[in-house]
Motif scaffolding. Structure first.
Motif, PDB file in Angstrom:
ATOM      1  N   GLN A 178       0.862  -1.172   0.000  1.00  0.00           N
ATOM      2  CA  GLN A 178       0.000   0.000   0.000  1.00  0.00           C
ATOM      3  C   GLN A 178       0.900   1.223   0.000  1.00  0.00           C
ATOM      4  O   GLN A 178       1.919   1.256   0.695  1.00  0.00           O
ATOM      5  CB  GLN A 178      -0.909   0.004   1.225  1.00  0.00           C
ATOM      6  CG  GLN A 178      -1.992   1.057   1.119  1.00  0.00           C
ATOM      7  CD  GLN A 178      -2.996   0.971   2.241  1.00  0.00           C
ATOM      8  OE1 GLN A 178      -2.647   1.239   3.378  1.00  0.00           O
ATOM      9  NE2 GLN A 178      -4.216   0.618   1.917  1.00  0.00           N
ATOM     10  N   TYR A 179       0.527   2.187  -0.825  1.00  0.00           N
ATOM     11  CA  TYR A 179       1.315   3.417  -0.868  1.00  0.00           C
ATOM     12  C   TYR A 179       0.386   4.617  -0.980  1.00  0.00           C
ATOM     13  O   TYR A 179      -0.773   4.496  -1.377  1.00  0.00           O
ATOM     14  CB  TYR A 179       2.308   3.403  -2.037  1.00  0.00           C
ATOM     15  CG  TYR A 179       1.654   3.322  -3.404  1.00  0.00           C
ATOM     16  CD1 TYR A 179       1.202   4.457  -4.048  1.00  0.00           C
ATOM     17  CD2 TYR A 179       1.494   2.097  -4.040  1.00  0.00           C
ATOM     18  CE1 TYR A 179       0.599   4.393  -5.288  1.00  0.00           C
ATOM     19  CE2 TYR A 179       0.901   2.013  -5.288  1.00  0.00           C
ATOM     20  CZ  TYR A 179       0.461   3.175  -5.903  1.00  0.00           C
ATOM     21  OH  TYR A 179      -0.143   3.094  -7.131  1.00  0.00           O
ATOM     22  N   GLU A 180       0.935   5.758  -0.606  1.00  0.00           N
ATOM     23  CA  GLU A 180       0.174   7.001  -0.712  1.00  0.00           C
ATOM     24  C   GLU A 180       0.163   7.447  -2.171  1.00  0.00           C
ATOM     25  O   GLU A 180       1.203   7.463  -2.841  1.00  0.00           O
ATOM     26  CB  GLU A 180       0.799   8.084   0.166  1.00  0.00           C
ATOM     27  CG  GLU A 180      -0.039   9.340   0.221  1.00  0.00           C
ATOM     28  CD  GLU A 180       0.458  10.344   1.249  1.00  0.00           C
ATOM     29  OE1 GLU A 180      -0.116  11.445   1.275  1.00  0.00           O
ATOM     30  OE2 GLU A 180       1.401  10.044   2.000  1.00  0.00           O
ATOM     31  N   ILE A 181      -1.012   7.789  -2.670  1.00  0.00           N
ATOM     32  CA  ILE A 181      -1.163   8.254  -4.045  1.00  0.00           C
ATOM     33  C   ILE A 181      -0.572   9.655  -4.142  1.00  0.00           C
ATOM     34  O   ILE A 181      -0.869  10.529  -3.313  1.00  0.00           O
ATOM     35  CB  ILE A 181      -2.654   8.268  -4.455  1.00  0.00           C
ATOM     36  CG1 ILE A 181      -3.233   6.848  -4.360  1.00  0.00           C
ATOM     37  CG2 ILE A 181      -2.832   8.839  -5.860  1.00  0.00           C
ATOM     38  CD1 ILE A 181      -4.752   6.791  -4.407  1.00  0.00           C
ATOM     39  N   TYR A 182       0.283   9.864  -5.145  1.00  0.00           N
ATOM     40  CA  TYR A 182       0.861  11.187  -5.339  1.00  0.00           C
ATOM     41  C   TYR A 182      -0.261  12.223  -5.468  1.00  0.00           C
ATOM     42  O   TYR A 182      -1.278  11.978  -6.104  1.00  0.00           O
ATOM     43  CB  TYR A 182       1.727  11.227  -6.603  1.00  0.00           C
ATOM     44  CG  TYR A 182       3.030  10.470  -6.480  1.00  0.00           C
ATOM     45  CD1 TYR A 182       4.057  10.940  -5.665  1.00  0.00           C
ATOM     46  CD2 TYR A 182       3.235   9.294  -7.183  1.00  0.00           C
ATOM     47  CE1 TYR A 182       5.255  10.251  -5.553  1.00  0.00           C
ATOM     48  CE2 TYR A 182       4.429   8.596  -7.083  1.00  0.00           C
ATOM     49  CZ  TYR A 182       5.437   9.080  -6.265  1.00  0.00           C
ATOM     50  OH  TYR A 182       6.616   8.395  -6.164  1.00  0.00           O
ATOM     51  N   GLN A 183      -0.046  13.369  -4.858  1.00  0.00           N
ATOM     52  CA  GLN A 183      -1.043  14.437  -4.839  1.00  0.00           C
ATOM     53  C   GLN A 183      -1.533  14.772  -6.248  1.00  0.00           C
ATOM     54  O   GLN A 183      -2.727  14.969  -6.465  1.00  0.00           O
ATOM     55  CB  GLN A 183      -0.444  15.680  -4.168  1.00  0.00           C
ATOM     56  CG  GLN A 183      -1.459  16.756  -3.870  1.00  0.00           C
ATOM     57  CD  GLN A 183      -2.444  16.392  -2.770  1.00  0.00           C
ATOM     58  OE1 GLN A 183      -2.082  15.766  -1.797  1.00  0.00           O
ATOM     59  NE2 GLN A 183      -3.685  16.774  -2.933  1.00  0.00           N
ATOM     60  N   HIS A 184      -0.620  14.813  -7.229  1.00  0.00           N
ATOM     61  CA  HIS A 184      -1.007  15.222  -8.579  1.00  0.00           C
ATOM     62  C   HIS A 184      -1.848  14.169  -9.305  1.00  0.00           C
ATOM     63  O   HIS A 184      -2.328  14.430 -10.409  1.00  0.00           O
ATOM     64  CB  HIS A 184       0.224  15.630  -9.412  1.00  0.00           C
ATOM     65  CG  HIS A 184       1.298  14.595  -9.506  1.00  0.00           C
ATOM     66  ND1 HIS A 184       2.366  14.574  -8.651  1.00  0.00           N
ATOM     67  CD2 HIS A 184       1.460  13.560 -10.343  1.00  0.00           C
ATOM     68  CE1 HIS A 184       3.158  13.558  -8.964  1.00  0.00           C
ATOM     69  NE2 HIS A 184       2.635  12.930  -9.984  1.00  0.00           N
ATOM     70  N   TRP A 185      -2.060  12.992  -8.707  1.00  0.00           N
ATOM     71  CA  TRP A 185      -2.911  11.966  -9.320  1.00  0.00           C
ATOM     72  C   TRP A 185      -4.178  11.695  -8.506  1.00  0.00           C
ATOM     73  O   TRP A 185      -5.026  10.899  -8.909  1.00  0.00           O
ATOM     74  CB  TRP A 185      -2.143  10.664  -9.514  1.00  0.00           C
ATOM     75  CG  TRP A 185      -1.218  10.712 -10.689  1.00  0.00           C
ATOM     76  CD1 TRP A 185      -1.445  11.306 -11.890  1.00  0.00           C
ATOM     77  CD2 TRP A 185       0.091  10.156 -10.767  1.00  0.00           C
ATOM     78  NE1 TRP A 185      -0.354  11.157 -12.709  1.00  0.00           N
ATOM     79  CE2 TRP A 185       0.609  10.462 -12.052  1.00  0.00           C
ATOM     80  CE3 TRP A 185       0.885   9.443  -9.886  1.00  0.00           C
ATOM     81  CZ2 TRP A 185       1.857  10.048 -12.469  1.00  0.00           C
ATOM     82  CZ3 TRP A 185       2.139   9.042 -10.311  1.00  0.00           C
ATOM     83  CH2 TRP A 185       2.615   9.344 -11.590  1.00  0.00           C
ATOM     84  N   ARG A 186      -4.346  12.354  -7.380  1.00  0.00           N
ATOM     85  CA  ARG A 186      -5.507  12.068  -6.523  1.00  0.00           C
ATOM     86  C   ARG A 186      -6.841  12.448  -7.153  1.00  0.00           C
ATOM     87  O   ARG A 186      -7.867  11.873  -6.808  1.00  0.00           O
ATOM     88  CB  ARG A 186      -5.356  12.743  -5.163  1.00  0.00           C
ATOM     89  CG  ARG A 186      -4.317  12.057  -4.321  1.00  0.00           C
ATOM     90  CD  ARG A 186      -4.391  12.480  -2.890  1.00  0.00           C
ATOM     91  NE  ARG A 186      -3.247  11.917  -2.185  1.00  0.00           N
ATOM     92  CZ  ARG A 186      -2.832  12.329  -1.018  1.00  0.00           C
ATOM     93  NH1 ARG A 186      -3.480  13.312  -0.397  1.00  0.00           N
ATOM     94  NH2 ARG A 186      -1.790  11.776  -0.439  1.00  0.00           N
TER      95      ARG A 186
END
Length: 149
Positions: free
Chosen positions: A77-85
């Protein structure tokens, strides 16, 4: 104007390799110098392996069968990059990525979708691991040897 449906926060990562220590990487069209393995989100009603097969075909033009792809039965599990949210439902910040791999011929013709990827390259494992932008992609490339039969 047609708007794409929002993505589910479940995806696949498929490491394509030639069985001789080389990994196929593709370069994203939307961000310069973002190299990666094949990735993509699960569509409604799809099994993970179906997503993996579909994404390999859509991103490389290579048609694989289920018996030609290895499900690692591993995920991260990883945090979705802000520019793809914006591609996900509101409030979604993390994605679960399931890992697969497949051996393909080094000479297989690669047909990229120019809207998604602009280049491809075969690279030795260490070089490929250093080139990808995603930490989970790097880990998968470096762990490929554990999944070769």
């Amino acid at each position: 104007m047609f708007q794409k449906p929002l993505k589910q926060p479940i995806s696949v990562l498929v490491v394509l390799h030639d069985g001789n220590g080389n990994v196929l990487l593709i370069k994203r069209a939307d961000y310069q110098n973002f190299w990666q393995s094949v990735t993509g989100s699960v569509e409604p009603g799809e099994r993970l392996i179906e997503t993996a097969l579909r994404e390999v075909y859509e991103e490389t033009g290579i048609l694989l069968l289920e018996n030609q792809i290895t499900d690692w039965h591993e995920s991260s599990q990883y945090e979705i990059y802000q520019h793809w949210r914006h591609r996900y439902p509101e409030g979604v910040t993390h994605n679960t990525e399931h890992v697969f791999s497949a051996k393909i011929n080094h000479n297989s013709p690669i047909k990229l979708n120019p809207k998604e990827h602009t280049a491809y390259d075969w690279m030795p494992i260490k070089e490929a691991a250093d080139k990808v932008f995603s930490p989970s992609n790097k880990a998968a490339i470096l762990n490929l040897h554990k999944h070769l039969f």
